[in-house]
Design a protein around this motif. Structure first.
Motif, mmCIF file in Angstrom:
data_model
loop_
_atom_site.group_PDB
_atom_site.id
_atom_site.type_symbol
_atom_site.label_atom_id
_atom_site.label_comp_id
_atom_site.label_asym_id
_atom_site.label_seq_id
_atom_site.Cartn_x
_atom_site.Cartn_y
_atom_site.Cartn_z
ATOM 1 N N PHE A 1 6.205 -33.396 -21.208
ATOM 2 C CA PHE A 1 7.133 -33.188 -20.103
ATOM 3 C C PHE A 1 7.335 -34.513 -19.365
ATOM 4 C CE2 PHE A 1 6.455 -28.374 -19.191
ATOM 5 C CZ PHE A 1 6.812 -28.086 -20.495
ATOM 6 N N PRO A 2 8.572 -34.860 -19.057
ATOM 7 C CA PRO A 2 8.805 -36.115 -18.340
ATOM 8 C C PRO A 2 8.253 -36.061 -16.920
ATOM 9 C CG PRO A 2 10.840 -34.855 -18.515
ATOM 10 C CD PRO A 2 9.828 -34.142 -19.362
ATOM 11 N N VAL A 3 7.851 -37.200 -16.404
ATOM 12 C CA VAL A 3 7.445 -37.295 -15.002
ATOM 13 C C VAL A 3 8.696 -37.096 -14.160
ATOM 14 C CG1 VAL A 3 6.470 -38.804 -13.230
ATOM 15 C CG2 VAL A 3 5.522 -38.809 -15.547
ATOM 16 N N TRP A 4 8.671 -36.128 -13.262
ATOM 17 C CA TRP A 4 9.884 -35.711 -12.557
ATOM 18 C C TRP A 4 10.516 -36.844 -11.757
ATOM 19 C CZ3 TRP A 4 13.241 -32.272 -13.488
ATOM 20 C CH2 TRP A 4 14.142 -31.822 -12.529
ATOM 21 N N GLU A 5 9.694 -37.712 -11.185
ATOM 22 C CA GLU A 5 10.255 -38.835 -10.428
ATOM 23 C C GLU A 5 11.065 -39.766 -11.324
ATOM 24 O OE1 GLU A 5 5.873 -38.819 -8.974
ATOM 25 O OE2 GLU A 5 7.037 -37.715 -10.477
ATOM 26 N N HIS A 6 10.807 -39.734 -12.634
ATOM 27 C CA HIS A 6 11.488 -40.629 -13.576
ATOM 28 C C HIS A 6 12.462 -39.864 -14.480
ATOM 29 C CE1 HIS A 6 7.483 -43.035 -13.193
ATOM 30 N NE2 HIS A 6 8.271 -43.238 -12.157
ATOM 31 N N ARG A 7 12.897 -38.704 -14.022
ATOM 32 C CA ARG A 7 13.724 -37.839 -14.869
ATOM 33 C C ARG A 7 15.047 -38.477 -15.271
ATOM 34 N NH1 ARG A 7 13.547 -36.391 -9.805
ATOM 35 N NH2 ARG A 7 15.439 -36.151 -8.564
ATOM 36 N N GLU A 8 15.604 -39.365 -14.431
ATOM 37 C CA GLU A 8 16.905 -39.949 -14.745
ATOM 38 C C GLU A 8 16.839 -40.877 -15.943
ATOM 39 O OE1 GLU A 8 19.666 -38.936 -13.589
ATOM 40 O OE2 GLU A 8 18.736 -37.589 -12.123
ATOM 41 N N ALA B 1 15.529 -30.986 -18.774
ATOM 42 C CA ALA B 1 16.031 -29.649 -18.456
ATOM 43 C C ALA B 1 15.113 -28.567 -19.000
ATOM 44 C CB ALA B 1 17.442 -29.479 -19.010
ATOM 45 N N ARG B 2 14.672 -28.734 -20.251
ATOM 46 C CA ARG B 2 13.803 -27.722 -20.851
ATOM 47 C C ARG B 2 12.452 -27.678 -20.138
ATOM 48 N NH1 ARG B 2 14.283 -25.772 -25.907
ATOM 49 N NH2 ARG B 2 12.627 -24.420 -25.085
ATOM 50 N N GLY C 1 28.794 -26.317 -22.714
ATOM 51 C CA GLY C 1 29.846 -27.166 -22.177
ATOM 52 C C GLY C 1 30.387 -26.723 -20.836
ATOM 53 N N SER C 2 29.959 -25.545 -20.333
ATOM 54 C CA SER C 2 30.547 -25.019 -19.097
ATOM 55 C C SER C 2 29.496 -24.413 -18.172
ATOM 56 C CB SER C 2 31.613 -23.965 -19.430
ATOM 57 O OG SER C 2 32.218 -23.474 -18.236
ATOM 58 N N PRO C 3 28.821 -25.225 -17.380
ATOM 59 C CA PRO C 3 27.845 -24.676 -16.436
ATOM 60 C C PRO C 3 28.493 -23.772 -15.385
ATOM 61 C CG PRO C 3 28.191 -27.023 -16.053
ATOM 62 C CD PRO C 3 28.857 -26.701 -17.342
ATOM 63 N N ASP C 4 29.774 -24.010 -15.061
ATOM 64 C CA ASP C 4 30.444 -23.180 -14.064
ATOM 65 C C ASP C 4 30.679 -21.755 -14.563
ATOM 66 O OD1 ASP C 4 30.553 -25.190 -12.159
ATOM 67 O OD2 ASP C 4 32.476 -25.946 -12.877
ATOM 68 N N SER C 5 30.602 -21.559 -15.874
ATOM 69 C CA SER C 5 30.792 -20.222 -16.450
ATOM 70 C C SER C 5 29.463 -19.577 -16.846
ATOM 71 C CB SER C 5 31.696 -20.302 -17.688
ATOM 72 O OG SER C 5 32.947 -20.891 -17.368
ATOM 73 N N SER C 6 28.359 -20.232 -16.556
ATOM 74 C CA SER C 6 27.044 -19.778 -17.015
ATOM 75 C C SER C 6 26.297 -19.042 -15.908
ATOM 76 C CB SER C 6 26.214 -20.974 -17.486
ATOM 77 O OG SER C 6 26.853 -21.653 -18.543
ATOM 78 N N ILE C 7 25.747 -17.879 -16.259
ATOM 79 C CA ILE C 7 24.983 -17.100 -15.291
ATOM 80 C C ILE C 7 23.745 -17.869 -14.834
ATOM 81 C CG2 ILE C 7 23.651 -14.978 -14.961
ATOM 82 C CD1 ILE C 7 25.537 -13.650 -17.014
ATOM 83 N N LEU C 8 23.111 -18.597 -15.744
ATOM 84 C CA LEU C 8 21.885 -19.322 -15.406
ATOM 85 C C LEU C 8 22.096 -20.250 -14.219
ATOM 86 C CD1 LEU C 8 18.917 -20.019 -16.273
ATOM 87 C CD2 LEU C 8 19.897 -21.869 -17.634
ATOM 88 N N ILE D 1 20.088 -31.273 -13.148
ATOM 89 C CA ILE D 1 19.576 -31.539 -14.503
ATOM 90 C C ILE D 1 20.039 -30.451 -15.472
ATOM 91 C CG2 ILE D 1 17.463 -31.488 -15.888
ATOM 92 C CD1 ILE D 1 17.828 -34.186 -14.672
ATOM 93 N N VAL D 2 19.917 -29.196 -15.057
ATOM 94 C CA VAL D 2 20.279 -28.089 -15.944
ATOM 95 C C VAL D 2 21.786 -28.046 -16.163
ATOM 96 C CG1 VAL D 2 20.232 -25.579 -16.229
ATOM 97 C CG2 VAL D 2 18.215 -26.763 -15.345
ATOM 98 N N ARG D 3 22.568 -28.321 -15.107
ATOM 99 C CA ARG D 3 24.028 -28.346 -15.271
ATOM 100 C C ARG D 3 24.449 -29.419 -16.277
ATOM 101 N NH1 ARG D 3 27.713 -25.992 -11.990
ATOM 102 N NH2 ARG D 3 29.105 -27.714 -12.451
ATOM 103 N N ARG D 4 23.867 -30.604 -16.162
ATOM 104 C CA ARG D 4 24.255 -31.692 -17.071
ATOM 105 C C ARG D 4 23.816 -31.385 -18.502
ATOM 106 N NH1 ARG D 4 21.921 -36.660 -15.836
ATOM 107 N NH2 ARG D 4 20.676 -35.999 -14.051
ATOM 108 N N TRP D 5 22.685 -30.718 -18.648
ATOM 109 C CA TRP D 5 22.228 -30.305 -19.988
ATOM 110 C C TRP D 5 23.230 -29.348 -20.625
ATOM 111 C CZ3 TRP D 5 19.394 -25.323 -20.715
ATOM 112 C CH2 TRP D 5 18.922 -25.168 -22.031
ATOM 113 N N ILE D 6 23.708 -28.381 -19.854
ATOM 114 C CA ILE D 6 24.683 -27.422 -20.376
ATOM 115 C C ILE D 6 26.023 -28.113 -20.670
ATOM 116 C CG2 ILE D 6 26.042 -25.357 -19.818
ATOM 117 C CD1 ILE D 6 23.595 -24.337 -18.260
ATOM 118 N N GLU D 7 26.414 -29.031 -19.794
ATOM 119 C CA GLU D 7 27.674 -29.766 -20.003
ATOM 120 C C GLU D 7 27.669 -30.517 -21.334
ATOM 121 O OE1 GLU D 7 27.984 -32.228 -16.573
ATOM 122 O OE2 GLU D 7 29.147 -30.755 -15.411
ATOM 123 N N GLU D 8 26.507 -31.034 -21.716
ATOM 124 C CA GLU D 8 26.438 -31.837 -22.942
ATOM 125 C C GLU D 8 26.299 -30.995 -24.204
ATOM 126 O OE1 GLU D 8 23.725 -35.070 -22.952
ATOM 127 O OE2 GLU D 8 24.754 -36.132 -21.327
#
Length: 335
Positions: free
Chosen positions: A217-224, A232-233, A290-297, A325-332
């Motif tokens: 798991f990545p260190v959260w402070e260095h997630r970018e 995201a996972r 590809g669409s976080p705006d359409s995702s229930i999560l 983080i989760v939105r960008r994961w879904i977008e990709e």
């Protein structure tokens, strides 16, 4: 979040204490193993300086690479082991804790002289299984008392949001820590612990061997700077998978958000919810690639409203960083 330099210094001090000191003055083992419910945190003798959260002998601090979000609270984590006992490595998953272990987690807001300890949650590994107990700190910061019924406190988060902070009651602890009808730890998995920490406790004799696949798991402070999918996972595993997994409280949703789950549908991709209702926000699928705006999560992650907000417990505000983080994961994701 605990600064890494401070954490490492505390770890080195605790490991040295384990190597040079015997049983603490208070009979910690008896407090853990007796079937009663200690009324105050001090009865365990976990801390040499309770207000400063300075641990006693055999109480070792640890941190998680990706921590659970709790309205921006700082969390100070410790593990107590009986004398001569060891934790066992089980691959990349949860460490194996011997009977007599205590896992200690203190929630605090503020820094330096302004820091206030709010509650300390204790998981005790007794012969009958794990027992979860919440302790509420007093205004003087001198003691934490058992809060079987839980509590509500008016607090301001680090982002300046006024919230009604909930200390869970004894039974609510089971909602997150419940698996197949038993209370279990959920945080200290080898994949979410640093290799540096694990190597130190292995050398000190506190873990039987070096676990496989630490530091996944990545260190959260260095997630970018981390891999987006991994960040995201890991976030979903830590914040959601204790309920969204087989045998847990939300297993009937059909979602399995554990790190080890590889099925896109089990993760929610193109999956219809078991029960729609207002929690779905009119959306049809848990995750729409590809669409976080359409995702229930992400719809539920972005809502602070009870009945819609996810996770349901343990927070009163939206975790904007985790949501991003989760939105960008879904977008990709490829549609």
């Amino acid at each position: 979040m605990i600064r890494r330099a401070i954490f490492c210094a505390a770890l080195a001090s605790a490991v040295a204490a384990v190597a040079s000191t015997g049983t603490p003055r208070i009979d910690t083992d008896a407090a853990i193993m007796d079937e009663g419910l200690p009324r105050s945190l001090s009865e365990f003798g976990f801390f040499a300086d309770p207000a400063g959260q300075v641990p006693q002998a055999r109480v070792t601090p640890y941190r998680l690479n990706t921590p659970l979000y709790s309205d921006g609270a700082d969390k100070l984590r410790f593990v107590y082991l009986p004398e001569g006992a060891q934790m066992g490595a089980q691959g990349e998953g949860l460490l194996e804790f011997p009977v007599g272990t205590a896992l200690i987690k203190t929630f605090a807001f503020g820094e330096g002289a302004d820091r206030r300890l709010i509650e300390t949650r204790v998981l005790l590994h007794r012969a009958s299984g794990w027992l979860a107990l919440p302790y509420l700190w007093n205004e003087e910061q001198t003691e934490a008392r058992l809060a079987i019924a839980g509590a509500r406190l008016d607090l301001t988060t680090p982002r300046g949001e006024a919230i009604s902070y909930r200390v869970p009651n004894k039974n609510q602890c089971k909602e997150c820590h419940g698996l197949d009808g038993q209370v279990v730890p959920i945080g200290p998995k080898a994949r979410n612990l640093s290799g540096e920490w694990l190597a130190g406790v292995v050398e000190a004799g506190l873990v039987d061997r070096m676990p496989q696949d630490a530091d996944q798991f990545p260190v959260w402070e260095h997630r970018e700077s981390a891999d987006l999918t991994a960040a995201a996972r890991a976030y979903l595993d830590v914040n959601c998978a204790h309920c969204h997994r087989p045998g847990a409280m939300a297993s009937n949703s059909g979602l399995d958000l554990r790190w080890e789950q590889q099925s896109p549908e089990a993760l929610g991709v193109g999956k219809r919810p078991v029960a729609a209702g207002r929690g779905a926000g009119g959306h049809l699928y848990d995750i729409v690639p590809g669409s976080p705006d359409s995702s229930i999560l992400t719809y539920r992650m972005a809502s602070p409203e009870p009945g819609i907000a996810m996770p349901e417990l343990g927070k009163a505000t939206v975790d904007e960083e985790g949501l991003d983080i989760v939105r960008r994961w879904i977008e990709e994701m490829a549609p």
